[in-house]
Scaffold this motif. Structure first.
Motif, PDB file in Angstrom:
ATOM      1  N   GLN A   4       0.824  -1.204   0.000  1.00 28.79           N
ATOM      2  CA  GLN A   4       0.000   0.000   0.000  1.00 28.79           C
ATOM      3  C   GLN A   4       0.862   1.260   0.000  1.00 28.79           C
ATOM      4  OE1 GLN A   4      -3.139   0.034  -0.452  1.00 28.79           O
ATOM      5  NE2 GLN A   4      -3.679   2.154  -0.024  1.00 28.79           N
ATOM      6  N   PHE A   5       1.924   1.253   0.804  1.00 25.85           N
ATOM      7  CA  PHE A   5       2.778   2.437   0.838  1.00 25.85           C
ATOM      8  C   PHE A   5       3.619   2.546  -0.423  1.00 25.85           C
ATOM      9  CE2 PHE A   5       1.377   3.007   5.072  1.00 25.85           C
ATOM     10  CZ  PHE A   5       1.577   4.347   5.336  1.00 25.85           C
ATOM     11  N   GLY A   6       3.929   1.427  -1.037  1.00 24.15           N
ATOM     12  CA  GLY A   6       4.568   1.499  -2.341  1.00 24.15           C
ATOM     13  C   GLY A   6       3.653   2.159  -3.354  1.00 24.15           C
ATOM     14  N   SER A   7       2.358   1.818  -3.310  1.00 27.03           N
ATOM     15  CA  SER A   7       1.378   2.430  -4.217  1.00 27.03           C
ATOM     16  C   SER A   7       1.273   3.932  -3.978  1.00 27.03           C
ATOM     17  CB  SER A   7       0.000   1.784  -4.019  1.00 27.03           C
ATOM     18  OG  SER A   7       0.038   0.405  -4.286  1.00 27.03           O
ATOM     19  N   VAL A   8       1.151   4.317  -2.710  1.00 26.89           N
ATOM     20  CA  VAL A   8       1.002   5.733  -2.374  1.00 26.89           C
ATOM     21  C   VAL A   8       2.258   6.514  -2.754  1.00 26.89           C
ATOM     22  CG1 VAL A   8       0.732   7.360  -0.457  1.00 26.89           C
ATOM     23  CG2 VAL A   8      -0.669   5.293  -0.543  1.00 26.89           C
ATOM     24  N   LEU A   9       3.432   5.960  -2.406  1.00 31.98           N
ATOM     25  CA  LEU A   9       4.690   6.633  -2.731  1.00 31.98           C
ATOM     26  C   LEU A   9       4.877   6.728  -4.239  1.00 31.98           C
ATOM     27  CD1 LEU A   9       7.443   7.800  -1.884  1.00 31.98           C
ATOM     28  CD2 LEU A   9       8.329   5.461  -1.869  1.00 31.98           C
ATOM     29  N   GLY A  10       4.604   5.637  -4.955  1.00 31.13           N
ATOM     30  CA  GLY A  10       4.775   5.640  -6.397  1.00 31.13           C
ATOM     31  C   GLY A  10       3.870   6.649  -7.074  1.00 31.13           C
ATOM     32  N   LEU A  11       2.609   6.693  -6.658  1.00 31.97           N
ATOM     33  CA  LEU A  11       1.675   7.643  -7.267  1.00 31.97           C
ATOM     34  C   LEU A  11       2.108   9.077  -6.983  1.00 31.97           C
ATOM     35  CD1 LEU A  11      -0.945   7.733  -8.907  1.00 31.97           C
ATOM     36  CD2 LEU A  11      -2.199   7.863  -6.751  1.00 31.97           C
ATOM     37  N   ALA A  12       2.530   9.346  -5.736  1.00 27.41           N
ATOM     38  CA  ALA A  12       2.951  10.702  -5.385  1.00 27.41           C
ATOM     39  C   ALA A  12       4.182  11.120  -6.184  1.00 27.41           C
ATOM     40  CB  ALA A  12       3.239  10.789  -3.886  1.00 27.41           C
ATOM     41  N   VAL A  13       5.185  10.245  -6.243  1.00 25.79           N
ATOM     42  CA  VAL A  13       6.439  10.596  -6.912  1.00 25.79           C
ATOM     43  C   VAL A  13       6.255  10.683  -8.418  1.00 25.79           C
ATOM     44  CG1 VAL A  13       8.785   9.792  -7.410  1.00 25.79           C
ATOM     45  CG2 VAL A  13       7.903   9.687  -5.074  1.00 25.79           C
TER      46      VAL A  13
END
Length: 483
Positions: A401-410
């Motif tokens: 989930q945090f990979g998804s959030v970080l990836g989308l943000a970056v």
């Protein structure tokens, strides 16, 4: 696999489908939500963000609560909370109440997701049966993203955006009724002991604040007081959580678990996989709509071939793991993910067509997705004892989930920055009104394509890093021959 096993797997995989679909289906409906409720872009963004923050912040706690209270009980509670919150969202008279309902939806989704994954680990021991089950999970995840996009467009057009929330109510109720019939009453009730309240509070608040900083960074500014304050406070709380766990009598995450190199590496790789994959779906849909001119429904259908490849390849991942080994299969998956993402980035053109830009690389990505998802999940859960299944599921779900959030943000930030740079350096020339409009549209399409290309190349770099990390693995290799 026995018939009861197939029934439980179908139930748990359908839950995964619902939770992934819920993210996509609401995103498609957001423009209609804004028109109906009179909400601006900032308010609309928090309809999506509230769900992501609650979901990401509570997955770890949800997994451990499932170990303590019983996985079936927490699974049913999560589905029930999801249904109630979805009904509240369908009835919400304004944006504020809708955001609150989405946050509660995220809580229910976190409980249901962590418990469902833990139940899968308990029902299917490490080996071929688990590999097949994880393959089905990966297939349902890939299908959920596309199905959510398609259903979001259809339901919003025909019945209005509120229908997307009532669909959640119906599906969650059906899954809960099936769970009562299929899952044994004491499924997963394996851990007894105290509850680490201090660990639960610091971990949940820390993860929630970090998620808040990530999803709101592009809106408020990455160096704004709000982003830095939330991120700093979140990291401080996570450091406090680490200190608490060394002293707790019944820690939320025992330090001995985090001391396992295999588990740490597998969770890092799981996060890196989603850092590339999750924003790729979003960026491709945007490219198809904003550059190639597809309607939202067409943008979703453009991802259908990818999902069909996922559905075809995912059930075969167990055999691939047996033939070449877990770690080689993992590396192969990340190499394909890197190659497919880079190919997609370089294929994008402002005046392209779907077959010439998206189709072929998306098929390669469809083969990569189940390989990276199944192998990282296998590696992250291979050493989990029965009393650690909820913890293992919470950890790997949180990483994803945090990979998804970080990836989308970056990646969205990279795309936005590159698009802005290209727009500022472009020149439409001095022509008549019609020519100027055509030139401006062409310049906009070129700038947006440059932004999407830069973002996808950044995603390919994350996948390349994961491929390098997976080459010298430290996870236990135990792959019996499939039956």
């Amino acid at each position: 696999m026995t018939p009861p096993g197939r029934g439980a797997l179908a139930l748990l995989a359908s839950t995964q489908l619902l939770l992934i679909m819920d993210t996509a289906i609401v995103n498609v409906a957001l423009p209609s939500v804004g028109e109906d409720l009179g909400s601006g872009s900032t308010g609309l963004s928090w309809v999506a963000n509230a769900y992501l923050i609650a979901f990401g912040g509570l997955l770890l706690l949800g997994g451990r609560v499932a170990d303590l209270l019983g996985h079936r009980r927490v699974f049913l509670g999560g589905l029930g909370l999801l249904a109630v919150a979805s009904a509240a969202g369908g009835l919400a008279p304004g944006a504020d109440l809708l955001v609150a309902a989405r946050a509660v939806q995220g809580v229910g989704a976190a409980l249901a997701a962590a418990a469902a994954f833990a139940l899968l680990l308990l029902l299917f021991p490490d080996g071929p049966a688990r590999h097949k089950a994880l393959g089905v999970f990966a297939a349902m995840g890939g299908l959920g993203g596309v199905l959510g996009t398609v259903l979001g467009g259809v339901l919003t057009d025909l019945l209005g955006w509120r229908a997307t929330f009532w669909l959640n109510v119906l599906l969650a109720a059906v899954l809960a009724a099936l769970a009562v019939r299929i899952l044994a009453p004491r499924s997963g009730a394996v851990l007894r002991g105290g509850f680490d309240l201090a660990g639960a509070l610091t971990a949940t608040a820390g993860l929630g604040l970090v998620a808040y900083a990530l999803v709101g960074g592009s809106e408020a500014g990455w160096l704004s007081a709000r982003t830095l304050g939330a991120g700093g406070a979140g990291l401080a709380l996570l450091l406090a959580f680490a200190a608490v766990e060394t002293r707790a009598a019944a820690p939320l995450v025992p330090p001995s678990v985090l001391a396992r190199p295999a588990l740490r590496l597998a969770n890092v790789l799981a996060a890196l996989a989603q850092t590339t994959l999750f924003p790729m779906f979003f960026l491709v849909s945007l490219y198809l709509q904003s550059v190639l001119g597809y309607a939202p429904l067409g943008g979703g259908l453009g991802l259908l071939p990818l999902s069909l490849v996922v559905v075809a390849v995912a059930p075969q991942t167990g055999r691939i793991i047996f033939r070449i080994g877990l770690h080689r299969a993992m590396t192969l998956g990340f190499v394909l993910l890197c190659a497919g993402t880079a190919w997609l980035a370089l294929a994008l053109t402002p005046d392209g067509t779907y077959p010439s830009t998206v189709l072929a690389p998306s098929l390669l990505l469809g083969a990569a997705l189940p390989l990276v998802m199944v192998t990282t999940n296998v590696a992250a859960t291979a050493d989990a004892a029965p009393e650690e299944t909820g913890l293992a599921s919470g950890l790997v779900n949180t990483s994803q989930q945090f990979g998804s959030v970080l990836g989308l943000a970056v990646l969205v930030a990279v795309a936005t920055t590159r698009t802005g740079d290209t727009t500022r350096t472009g020149d439409t020339g001095r022509t008549g009104d019609a020519g100027r409009t055509g030139a401006a549209d062409a310049a906009r399409a070129a700038a947006e394509t440059a932004g999407f290309r830069a973002a996808l190349l950044t995603g390919a770099a994350f996948a390349a890093l994961a491929a390098l990390l997976s080459v010298r693995p430290r996870v236990r290799e135990r792959v019996p021959e499939p039956h």
